[in-house]
Design a protein around this motif. Structure first.
Motif, PDB file in Angstrom:
ATOM      1  N   PHE A 115       0.831  -1.195   0.000  1.00 47.74           N
ATOM      2  CA  PHE A 115       0.000   0.000   0.000  1.00 47.74           C
ATOM      3  C   PHE A 115       0.877   1.260   0.000  1.00 47.74           C
ATOM      4  O   PHE A 115       0.625   2.209  -0.744  1.00 47.74           O
ATOM      5  CB  PHE A 115      -0.924  -0.009   1.215  1.00 47.74           C
ATOM      6  N   ILE A 116       1.927   1.253   0.806  1.00 44.53           N
ATOM      7  CA  ILE A 116       2.841   2.398   0.878  1.00 44.53           C
ATOM      8  C   ILE A 116       3.599   2.579  -0.435  1.00 44.53           C
ATOM      9  O   ILE A 116       3.696   3.689  -0.965  1.00 44.53           O
ATOM     10  CB  ILE A 116       3.816   2.240   2.065  1.00 44.53           C
ATOM     11  N   VAL A 117       4.109   1.480  -0.986  1.00 44.12           N
ATOM     12  CA  VAL A 117       4.847   1.559  -2.259  1.00 44.12           C
ATOM     13  C   VAL A 117       3.938   2.067  -3.377  1.00 44.12           C
ATOM     14  O   VAL A 117       4.343   2.912  -4.187  1.00 44.12           O
ATOM     15  CB  VAL A 117       5.457   0.182  -2.618  1.00 44.12           C
ATOM     16  N   ALA A 118       2.699   1.583  -3.434  1.00 45.75           N
ATOM     17  CA  ALA A 118       1.762   2.027  -4.466  1.00 45.75           C
ATOM     18  C   ALA A 118       1.455   3.518  -4.311  1.00 45.75           C
ATOM     19  O   ALA A 118       1.372   4.247  -5.314  1.00 45.75           O
ATOM     20  CB  ALA A 118       0.483   1.213  -4.393  1.00 45.75           C
ATOM     21  N   GLY A 119       1.306   3.990  -3.081  1.00 44.01           N
ATOM     22  CA  GLY A 119       1.041   5.408  -2.859  1.00 44.01           C
ATOM     23  C   GLY A 119       2.201   6.291  -3.287  1.00 44.01           C
ATOM     24  O   GLY A 119       2.001   7.329  -3.922  1.00 44.01           O
ATOM     25  N   VAL A 120       3.414   5.867  -2.955  1.00 48.49           N
ATOM     26  CA  VAL A 120       4.602   6.635  -3.358  1.00 48.49           C
ATOM     27  C   VAL A 120       4.739   6.641  -4.882  1.00 48.49           C
ATOM     28  O   VAL A 120       5.002   7.690  -5.488  1.00 48.49           O
ATOM     29  CB  VAL A 120       5.874   6.072  -2.686  1.00 48.49           C
ATOM     30  N   ALA A 121       4.539   5.484  -5.516  1.00 45.77           N
ATOM     31  CA  ALA A 121       4.643   5.403  -6.977  1.00 45.77           C
ATOM     32  C   ALA A 121       3.594   6.281  -7.647  1.00 45.77           C
ATOM     33  O   ALA A 121       3.887   6.974  -8.637  1.00 45.77           O
ATOM     34  CB  ALA A 121       4.492   3.954  -7.436  1.00 45.77           C
ATOM     35  N   ALA A 122       2.372   6.292  -7.127  1.00 42.01           N
ATOM     36  CA  ALA A 122       1.321   7.141  -7.693  1.00 42.01           C
ATOM     37  C   ALA A 122       1.679   8.615  -7.533  1.00 42.01           C
ATOM     38  O   ALA A 122       1.455   9.414  -8.455  1.00 42.01           O
ATOM     39  CB  ALA A 122      -0.017   6.834  -7.025  1.00 42.01           C
ATOM     40  N   GLY A 123       2.233   8.985  -6.402  1.00 45.05           N
ATOM     41  CA  GLY A 123       2.641  10.372  -6.182  1.00 45.05           C
ATOM     42  C   GLY A 123       3.757  10.802  -7.119  1.00 45.05           C
ATOM     43  O   GLY A 123       3.725  11.902  -7.678  1.00 45.05           O
ATOM     44  N   MET A 156       4.456   9.482 -10.079  1.00 49.39           N
ATOM     45  CA  MET A 156       3.928   9.569 -11.443  1.00 49.39           C
ATOM     46  C   MET A 156       3.044  10.804 -11.624  1.00 49.39           C
ATOM     47  O   MET A 156       3.077  11.431 -12.689  1.00 49.39           O
ATOM     48  CB  MET A 156       3.145   8.300 -11.800  1.00 49.39           C
ATOM     49  N   ALA A 157       2.280  11.163 -10.613  1.00 49.14           N
ATOM     50  CA  ALA A 157       1.454  12.371 -10.707  1.00 49.14           C
ATOM     51  C   ALA A 157       2.338  13.605 -10.875  1.00 49.14           C
ATOM     52  O   ALA A 157       2.028  14.496 -11.667  1.00 49.14           O
ATOM     53  CB  ALA A 157       0.575  12.504  -9.469  1.00 49.14           C
ATOM     54  N   ALA A 158       3.460  13.650 -10.156  1.00 50.07           N
ATOM     55  CA  ALA A 158       4.390  14.778 -10.280  1.00 50.07           C
ATOM     56  C   ALA A 158       5.053  14.783 -11.656  1.00 50.07           C
ATOM     57  O   ALA A 158       5.192  15.831 -12.287  1.00 50.07           O
ATOM     58  CB  ALA A 158       5.438  14.721  -9.177  1.00 50.07           C
ATOM     59  N   LEU A 159       5.452  13.609 -12.137  1.00 50.20           N
ATOM     60  CA  LEU A 159       6.107  13.529 -13.443  1.00 50.20           C
ATOM     61  C   LEU A 159       5.156  13.905 -14.580  1.00 50.20           C
ATOM     62  O   LEU A 159       5.573  14.519 -15.559  1.00 50.20           O
ATOM     63  CB  LEU A 159       6.648  12.122 -13.684  1.00 50.20           C
ATOM     64  N   MET A 160       3.879  13.537 -14.458  1.00 53.70           N
ATOM     65  CA  MET A 160       2.945  13.806 -15.545  1.00 53.70           C
ATOM     66  C   MET A 160       2.655  15.298 -15.706  1.00 53.70           C
ATOM     67  O   MET A 160       2.099  15.700 -16.714  1.00 53.70           O
ATOM     68  CB  MET A 160       1.645  13.028 -15.331  1.00 53.70           C
ATOM     69  N   ARG A 161       3.034  16.106 -14.741  1.00 51.02           N
ATOM     70  CA  ARG A 161       2.868  17.559 -14.883  1.00 51.02           C
ATOM     71  C   ARG A 161       3.991  18.174 -15.710  1.00 51.02           C
ATOM     72  O   ARG A 161       3.926  19.344 -16.059  1.00 51.02           O
ATOM     73  CB  ARG A 161       2.813  18.219 -13.507  1.00 51.02           C
ATOM     74  N   MET A 162       5.018  17.406 -16.022  1.00 48.13           N
ATOM     75  CA  MET A 162       6.160  17.915 -16.778  1.00 48.13           C
ATOM     76  C   MET A 162       5.918  17.718 -18.276  1.00 48.13           C
ATOM     77  O   MET A 162       5.470  16.665 -18.706  1.00 48.13           O
ATOM     78  CB  MET A 162       7.435  17.199 -16.351  1.00 48.13           C
ATOM     79  N   ALA A 163       6.239  18.742 -19.051  1.00 50.65           N
ATOM     80  CA  ALA A 163       5.970  18.719 -20.493  1.00 50.65           C
ATOM     81  C   ALA A 163       6.710  17.579 -21.189  1.00 50.65           C
ATOM     82  O   ALA A 163       6.146  16.916 -22.062  1.00 50.65           O
ATOM     83  CB  ALA A 163       6.347  20.054 -21.117  1.00 50.65           C
TER      84      ALA A 163
END
Length: 74
Positions: A26-34, A36-43
């Motif tokens: 659960f912790i690993v999935a939350g960190v990975a989602a966070g 990826m969410a940060a990376l997807m904001r990059m052009a």
């Protein structure tokens, strides 16, 4: 989330995993989602994603897989 908790509980119940394994995943999935969410904001990441999806669509076309069987609409 409810379905995921049910699957996690069933894996513990069946003896496949320990409860700590489920908490760790659960912790690993939350960190990975966070991340990826940060990376997807990059052009540059959005451009990379467009290219990867283009390759994916090209592969589906090459294999003559109908769009109805694709996990995403083309």
């Amino acid at each position: 989330t409810g379905l995921a908790l049910g699957v996690a509980w069933s894996r513990v119940y069946l003896g496949v995993h320990w409860p700590l394994d489920m908490a760790g995943s659960f912790i690993v999935a939350g960190v990975a989602a966070g991340v990826m969410a940060a990376l997807m904001r990059m052009a540059w990441m959005q451009g990379l994603l467009r290219r990867v999806l283009g390759l994916y669509d090209g592969l589906l076309d090459l294999l003559h897989i109908p769009p109805a069987l694709s996990p995403r609409s083309r």
